[in-house]
Write a protein that holds these residues in place. Sequence first.
Motif, PDB file in Angstrom:
ATOM      1  N   ASP A  70       2.428  43.966   7.343  1.00  0.00           N
ATOM      2  CA  ASP A  70       2.405  43.305   8.644  1.00  0.00           C
ATOM      3  C   ASP A  70       2.801  41.830   8.504  1.00  0.00           C
ATOM      4  O   ASP A  70       2.114  41.055   7.834  1.00  0.00           O
ATOM      5  CB  ASP A  70       0.995  43.426   9.227  1.00  0.00           C
ATOM      6  CG  ASP A  70       0.878  42.897  10.643  1.00  0.00           C
ATOM      7  OD1 ASP A  70       1.840  42.271  11.143  1.00  0.00           O
ATOM      8  OD2 ASP A  70      -0.186  43.093  11.254  1.00  0.00           O
ATOM      9  N   ARG A  74       0.233  38.811   9.320  1.00  0.00           N
ATOM     10  CA  ARG A  74      -0.833  38.385   8.413  1.00  0.00           C
ATOM     11  C   ARG A  74      -0.567  36.996   7.838  1.00  0.00           C
ATOM     12  O   ARG A  74      -1.493  36.238   7.572  1.00  0.00           O
ATOM     13  CB  ARG A  74      -0.989  39.396   7.273  1.00  0.00           C
ATOM     14  CG  ARG A  74      -1.678  40.681   7.673  1.00  0.00           C
ATOM     15  CD  ARG A  74      -1.629  41.714   6.554  1.00  0.00           C
ATOM     16  NE  ARG A  74      -2.194  41.216   5.317  1.00  0.00           N
ATOM     17  CZ  ARG A  74      -3.491  41.239   4.993  1.00  0.00           C
ATOM     18  NH1 ARG A  74      -4.362  41.742   5.859  1.00  0.00           N
ATOM     19  NH2 ARG A  74      -3.921  40.788   3.828  1.00  0.00           N
ATOM     20  N   SER A 121      -1.758  45.309   4.984  1.00  0.00           N
ATOM     21  CA  SER A 121      -2.968  45.250   5.805  1.00  0.00           C
ATOM     22  C   SER A 121      -3.973  46.334   5.431  1.00  0.00           C
ATOM     23  O   SER A 121      -5.179  46.080   5.387  1.00  0.00           O
ATOM     24  CB  SER A 121      -2.619  45.380   7.295  1.00  0.00           C
ATOM     25  OG  SER A 121      -2.007  46.640   7.559  1.00  0.00           O
ATOM     26  N   HIS A 122      -3.485  47.557   5.144  1.00  0.00           N
ATOM     27  CA  HIS A 122      -4.411  48.642   4.827  1.00  0.00           C
ATOM     28  C   HIS A 122      -3.644  49.852   4.312  1.00  0.00           C
ATOM     29  O   HIS A 122      -2.417  49.923   4.435  1.00  0.00           O
ATOM     30  CB  HIS A 122      -5.237  49.035   6.051  1.00  0.00           C
ATOM     31  CG  HIS A 122      -4.431  49.634   7.178  1.00  0.00           C
ATOM     32  ND1 HIS A 122      -3.683  48.862   8.053  1.00  0.00           N
ATOM     33  CD2 HIS A 122      -4.237  50.927   7.555  1.00  0.00           C
ATOM     34  CE1 HIS A 122      -3.084  49.655   8.924  1.00  0.00           C
ATOM     35  NE2 HIS A 122      -3.392  50.907   8.648  1.00  0.00           N
TER      36      HIS A 122
END
Length: 283
Positions: free
Chosen positions: A164, A167, A211-212
């Motif tokens: 992302d 961020r 991000s994840h």
Amino acid sequence: MATTFDRAKLDTGALDIRPMTPAIGAEIHGIDLGASDIASRVPEVRAALLKYGVIFFRDQDLTQEQHISFARHFGDLEVHPATPKGQPNPEVLRIAHGPKSRGQENNWHSDVTWREEPSLGSILMAREVPECGGDTCFANMHLAYERLSEQMKRFCEGLTAVHDIARVFAKRLDKAPADLHEKYPPIRHPVIRTHPETGERVVYVNNGFTSHIEGLSKQESEWVLDQLYKTAWDVEIQCRFRWQKGSIAFWDNRVCQHLAVSDYFPAKRVMERVTIAGDRPYF
């Protein structure tokens, strides 16, 4: 499956190459990247890039136009969203820090992994450097992968992570994440990617833009990512480059992570980066 890529077979021609560590990096001497015949040396330079992951050149006196011209030999160029609109050479990203701006690139990362097709590599030139400090460190993320346990490799090879732009650049560009996502939506990449030219497996998540991990709980994702981020910290897979004015670093963004050491504040450090477009990562 282990790669069969053999670096010893790469033809680096007559280049004067001086490796920095057994793991990554080499200085190349006796070459002028702005020379009129530089195109004839490009195959050798490309081979050196694949062999060492990041290559360094000293005492280069390139104009921005020569910097761009050299980079174009390796592919199409990107324009970074942080580049001010209207500047004469939009392909050049100026990264300047001094008394009013502390360096912010001091975390391990690969560049622009928030793109659908992240960059092949970057060519960074030092325009002004502090008397000391401001080094850049590089890590070989293929060796990071190789040092994982076999069980961890198998687990990570089936995972996908989300990257992302917001961020990092929502704050730096003073934009709302939703505004950035209109042009650069969060993108999915494999946690372990395959280098398209060497076939080597590479850890491909970074603390800046990832991000994840999809399919894991928040706690699980954070734990796995933390373990993978720390693989870049291993000094035995790193090199460290001390800049001088006119120095150039050319790194393979598909296999390297890097960290710009921000220890020189409030001294001034001015760099210019030209970035070569890449392709979409795959496992």
